[in-house]
Design an enzyme around this catalytic site. Structure first.
Site, PDB file in Angstrom:
ATOM      1  N   GLN A 126      -4.937  37.188   0.443  1.00 53.93           N
ATOM      2  CA  GLN A 126      -5.481  35.823   0.344  1.00 53.93           C
ATOM      3  C   GLN A 126      -6.400  35.719  -0.885  1.00 53.93           C
ATOM      4  OE1 GLN A 126      -8.386  34.910   3.374  1.00 53.93           O
ATOM      5  NE2 GLN A 126      -8.006  32.710   3.268  1.00 53.93           N
ATOM      6  N   GLY A 127      -6.005  34.948  -1.866  1.00 50.63           N
ATOM      7  CA  GLY A 127      -6.818  34.779  -3.070  1.00 50.63           C
ATOM      8  C   GLY A 127      -7.527  33.433  -3.069  1.00 50.63           C
ATOM      9  N   GLU A 244      -6.814  30.221  10.723  1.00 49.86           N
ATOM     10  CA  GLU A 244      -7.545  31.484  10.574  1.00 49.86           C
ATOM     11  C   GLU A 244      -8.674  31.552  11.595  1.00 49.86           C
ATOM     12  OE1 GLU A 244      -9.241  32.021   6.659  1.00 49.86           O
ATOM     13  OE2 GLU A 244     -10.033  33.994   7.136  1.00 49.86           O
ATOM     14  N   SER A 377     -18.517  31.549   6.858  1.00 54.90           N
ATOM     15  CA  SER A 377     -19.642  32.237   7.502  1.00 54.90           C
ATOM     16  C   SER A 377     -20.139  31.443   8.723  1.00 54.90           C
ATOM     17  CB  SER A 377     -20.793  32.414   6.509  1.00 54.90           C
ATOM     18  OG  SER A 377     -21.452  31.174   6.320  1.00 54.90           O
ATOM     19  N   ASN A 378     -20.855  32.142   9.616  1.00 54.15           N
ATOM     20  CA  ASN A 378     -21.320  31.469  10.840  1.00 54.15           C
ATOM     21  C   ASN A 378     -22.322  30.359  10.536  1.00 54.15           C
ATOM     22  OD1 ASN A 378     -19.629  33.191  12.134  1.00 54.15           O
ATOM     23  ND2 ASN A 378     -21.129  33.913  13.634  1.00 54.15           N
ATOM     24  N   GLU A 379     -23.101  30.523   9.459  1.00 55.34           N
ATOM     25  CA  GLU A 379     -24.042  29.448   9.092  1.00 55.34           C
ATOM     26  C   GLU A 379     -23.248  28.184   8.735  1.00 55.34           C
ATOM     27  OE1 GLU A 379     -24.180  32.526   7.815  1.00 55.34           O
ATOM     28  OE2 GLU A 379     -26.045  33.284   8.672  1.00 55.34           O
TER      29      GLU A 379
HETATM   30  C1  LIG Z   1     -14.899  41.820   4.865  1.00 56.34           C
HETATM   31  C2  LIG Z   1     -14.580  40.554   4.141  1.00 56.34           C
HETATM   32  C3  LIG Z   1     -13.263  40.268   3.829  1.00 56.34           C
HETATM   33  C4  LIG Z   1     -12.959  39.113   3.114  1.00 56.34           C
HETATM   34  N1  LIG Z   1     -11.645  38.889   2.770  1.00 56.34           N
HETATM   35  C5  LIG Z   1     -11.344  37.826   1.997  1.00 56.34           C
HETATM   36  C6  LIG Z   1      -9.997  37.638   1.541  1.00 56.34           C
HETATM   37  O1  LIG Z   1      -9.084  38.429   1.846  1.00 56.34           O
HETATM   38  N2  LIG Z   1      -9.752  36.591   0.739  1.00 56.34           N
HETATM   39  C7  LIG Z   1     -10.705  35.693   0.360  1.00 56.34           C
HETATM   40  O2  LIG Z   1     -10.390  34.741  -0.340  1.00 56.34           O
HETATM   41  N3  LIG Z   1     -12.003  35.850   0.774  1.00 56.34           N
HETATM   42  C8  LIG Z   1     -12.336  36.899   1.571  1.00 56.34           C
HETATM   43  N4  LIG Z   1     -13.644  37.091   1.994  1.00 56.34           N
HETATM   44  C9  LIG Z   1     -14.671  36.204   1.459  1.00 56.34           C
HETATM   45  C10 LIG Z   1     -15.322  35.305   2.473  1.00 56.34           C
HETATM   46  O3  LIG Z   1     -14.522  34.211   2.783  1.00 56.34           O
HETATM   47  C11 LIG Z   1     -16.674  34.887   1.869  1.00 56.34           C
HETATM   48  O4  LIG Z   1     -17.469  36.053   1.782  1.00 56.34           O
HETATM   49  C12 LIG Z   1     -17.379  33.845   2.692  1.00 56.34           C
HETATM   50  O5  LIG Z   1     -16.703  32.617   2.633  1.00 56.34           O
HETATM   51  C13 LIG Z   1     -18.849  33.652   2.206  1.00 56.34           C
HETATM   52  O6  LIG Z   1     -18.878  33.414   0.840  1.00 56.34           O
HETATM   53  P1  LIG Z   1     -19.806  34.286  -0.130  1.00 56.34           P
HETATM   54  O7  LIG Z   1     -19.591  35.731   0.142  1.00 56.34           O
HETATM   55  O8  LIG Z   1     -19.570  33.804  -1.526  1.00 56.34           O
HETATM   56  O9  LIG Z   1     -21.298  33.965   0.301  1.00 56.34           O
HETATM   57  P2  LIG Z   1     -22.155  32.654  -0.077  1.00 56.34           P
HETATM   58  O10 LIG Z   1     -21.296  31.437   0.042  1.00 56.34           O
HETATM   59  O11 LIG Z   1     -22.814  32.909  -1.392  1.00 56.34           O
HETATM   60  O12 LIG Z   1     -23.204  32.662   1.075  1.00 56.34           O
HETATM   61  C14 LIG Z   1     -24.324  33.562   1.092  1.00 56.34           C
HETATM   62  C15 LIG Z   1     -25.136  33.272   2.354  1.00 56.34           C
HETATM   63  O13 LIG Z   1     -25.658  31.930   2.309  1.00 56.34           O
HETATM   64  C16 LIG Z   1     -25.233  31.200   3.454  1.00 56.34           C
HETATM   65  N5  LIG Z   1     -24.915  29.813   3.060  1.00 56.34           N
HETATM   66  C17 LIG Z   1     -24.163  29.424   2.006  1.00 56.34           C
HETATM   67  N6  LIG Z   1     -24.083  28.080   1.963  1.00 56.34           N
HETATM   68  C18 LIG Z   1     -24.797  27.605   3.022  1.00 56.34           C
HETATM   69  C19 LIG Z   1     -25.077  26.312   3.534  1.00 56.34           C
HETATM   70  N7  LIG Z   1     -24.582  25.215   2.958  1.00 56.34           N
HETATM   71  N8  LIG Z   1     -25.814  26.211   4.670  1.00 56.34           N
HETATM   72  C20 LIG Z   1     -26.301  27.319   5.290  1.00 56.34           C
HETATM   73  N9  LIG Z   1     -26.075  28.587   4.845  1.00 56.34           N
HETATM   74  C21 LIG Z   1     -25.333  28.735   3.722  1.00 56.34           C
HETATM   75  C22 LIG Z   1     -23.965  31.899   3.941  1.00 56.34           C
HETATM   76  O14 LIG Z   1     -23.777  31.714   5.324  1.00 56.34           O
HETATM   77  C23 LIG Z   1     -24.298  33.366   3.638  1.00 56.34           C
HETATM   78  O15 LIG Z   1     -25.111  33.911   4.658  1.00 56.34           O
HETATM   79  C24 LIG Z   1     -13.978  38.216   2.723  1.00 56.34           C
HETATM   80  C25 LIG Z   1     -15.298  38.498   3.081  1.00 56.34           C
HETATM   81  C26 LIG Z   1     -15.608  39.643   3.769  1.00 56.34           C
HETATM   82  C27 LIG Z   1     -17.048  39.941   4.110  1.00 56.34           C
END
Ligand SMILES: Cc1cc2nc3c(=O)[nH]c(=O)nc-3n(C[C@H](O)[C@H](O)[C@H](O)COP(=O)(O)OP(=O)(O)OC[C@H]3O[C@@H](n4cnc5c(N)ncnc54)[C@H](O)[C@@H]3O)c2cc1C
Length: 392
Positions: A126-127, A244, A377-379
């Protein structure tokens, strides 16, 4: 709303149970119990057994290999899979890209990709996420510019699970910067062996090297590999993310973990590793988890019952995701707590693998931190609940 199972449902449950008992290879079952990390070959082996039975992709439309099961039967199936310690198939194939191609793909895309996706002849990744575009997914920057019959891609994806195994990627790319950021996103399927793709692994806290960065440097993707219309990728992505999240509560898995914890409680009590006060404290914690799990199960069953009557289940997917993942993590905390010093004094389990799963407690604890991050994320799910359920 009727939450009871019918006689037909009970017969169905027994059929699933009987099949899994005979079909699941013993080595896979033992490694699942021990929480061993399964590799690509293991997942492919099991998915092909299930595909031969025509149960690999039961939620797909029947004409593409799905089963005409009711939502209740699908729920029972998932629960029995977890209770039997059966591995889940590739979520990227089964729950994500398969349903998107079924709904939005051309006939040629369906013929080319669906049978191979169900049998994992193609391993998908998934990209979607990029640096700076995770929670705010619509901020993606990877650009696709038309050149004759192709798009040319430049940019970067991150956190791409199992990209190192993947034959194909489904990706969101930007084809237009002029309007709202949700507009101008296009959904592409790309062959991971195309020149210009570089994969770089990201080490993770659980010691399993499954995460990657993926770089695109003038990568050519035929326009024929686009899903639906150019600029409508956000709509297809929302459909995919709904699929998903809905399976992410994994109640069957949590039930199975809870019964392992119950067995551990009995063992530790019997061999005197925990004194009476410690045992009482453990029992209280397990009772709390059990009550929450039961409440989650009833919520899931209400969703299943509403779904069976044609009601929409979308807003509930976020609730199930938050609560389901919190409970999964709570179990890993309890297992890690118990496995600490007590693990050394553990008697052999009746199936002989207790020592393995005590040893796996810490890696399991670390790996399950991810469930409250991926799939949105759960948030972010709480923000969705605030808006769509509580109407705040
Ligand atoms: C093990 C793992 C596997 C993954 N596999 C894939 C994959 O195969 N393909 C893919 O495309 N992605 C993948 N992901 C990515 C995943 O979808 C993202 O990590 C996720 O959507 C969070 O984005 P971020 O890491 O950029 O964090 P950010 O968006 O930068 O968030 C950082 C923190 O801030 C909080 N936050 C951000 N915005 C808000 C808001 N508006 N209100 C409250 N809190 C907020 C978030 O909850 C988090 O705690 C994977 C992630 C993990 C950990």
């Amino acid at each position: 709303m009727n939450l009871d199972f019918t006689d037909e449902d009970r017969t169905f449950r027994q059929d699933v149970r009987d099949f899994l008992l005979g079909a699941l290879p013993d080595d896979l079952r033992r490694r699942m119990i021990a929480r061993d990390h399964l590799g690509k070959d293991d997942i492919v082996r099991w998915q092909r057994i299930m595909n031969a039975k025509e149960w690999a992709v039961p939620a797909w439309p029947v004409e593409h290999g799905g089963q005409p099961w009711t939502p209740t039967q699908r729920y029972i199936f998932q629960e029995e899979m977890a209770l039997a310690h059966a591995p889940e198939g590739s979520p990227f194939n089964v729950n994500m890209i398969g349903p998107v191609i079924c709904k939005f793909g051309t006939d040629a895309q369906k013929a080319r990709f669906l049978p191979a996706t169900a049998n994992i002849d193609i391993w998908w990744c998934q990209g979607f996420s990029e640096p700076g575009a995770g929670s705010d997914l619509a901020a993606i920057k990877t650009g696709a510019v038309r050149d004759g019959d192709d798009y040319i891609l430049n940019g970067q994806k991150i956190w791409t699970t199992q990209a190192q195994h993947a034959d194909w990627m489904f990706a969101l790319v930007r084809t237009d910067n002029s309007g709202r950021k949700q507009q101008g996103i296009t959904f592409l399927l790309l062959d991971m062996h195309t020149p210009g793709i570089t994969i770089r692994p990201i080490p993770s806290i659980d010691g399993i090297s499954d995460l990657n960065e993926v770089f695109f440097d003038d990568v050519r993707v035929p326009i024929a590999n686009r899903i639906g219309e150019e600029g409508k990728g956000w709509d297809y992505a929302k459909h995919l993310l709904g699929h998903e999240r809905s399976g992410i509560a994994r109640i069957g898995l949590s039930k199975e973990r809870l019964s392992q914890l119950r067995r551990l409680e009995v063992d530790l009590g019997a061999c005197g590793v925990l004194d009476a006060r410690e045992l009482a404290r453990l029992r209280r914690k397990l009772a709390e988890v059990e009550v929450e799990l039961r409440a989650l199960e009833l919520t899931q069953l209400r969703v299943v019952a509403a779904d069976a009557q044609g009601g929409g289940a979308n807003s509930a997917a976020s609730i199930l995701k938050v609560k389901g993942t919190e409970l999964q993590q709570r179990m890993t905390e309890l297992i890690a707590e118990l496995a600490g010093p007590a693990g050394l004094a553990m008697p052999e389990h009746d199936d002989g693998d207790a020592a393995d799963w005590i040893a796996a407690a810490a890696p399991y604890y670390f790996t399950m931190r991810k469930v409250s991050i991926f799939g949105g994320s759960n948030e972010i799910q709480k923000n969705i609940i605030a808006k769509t359920v509580l109407r705040l």
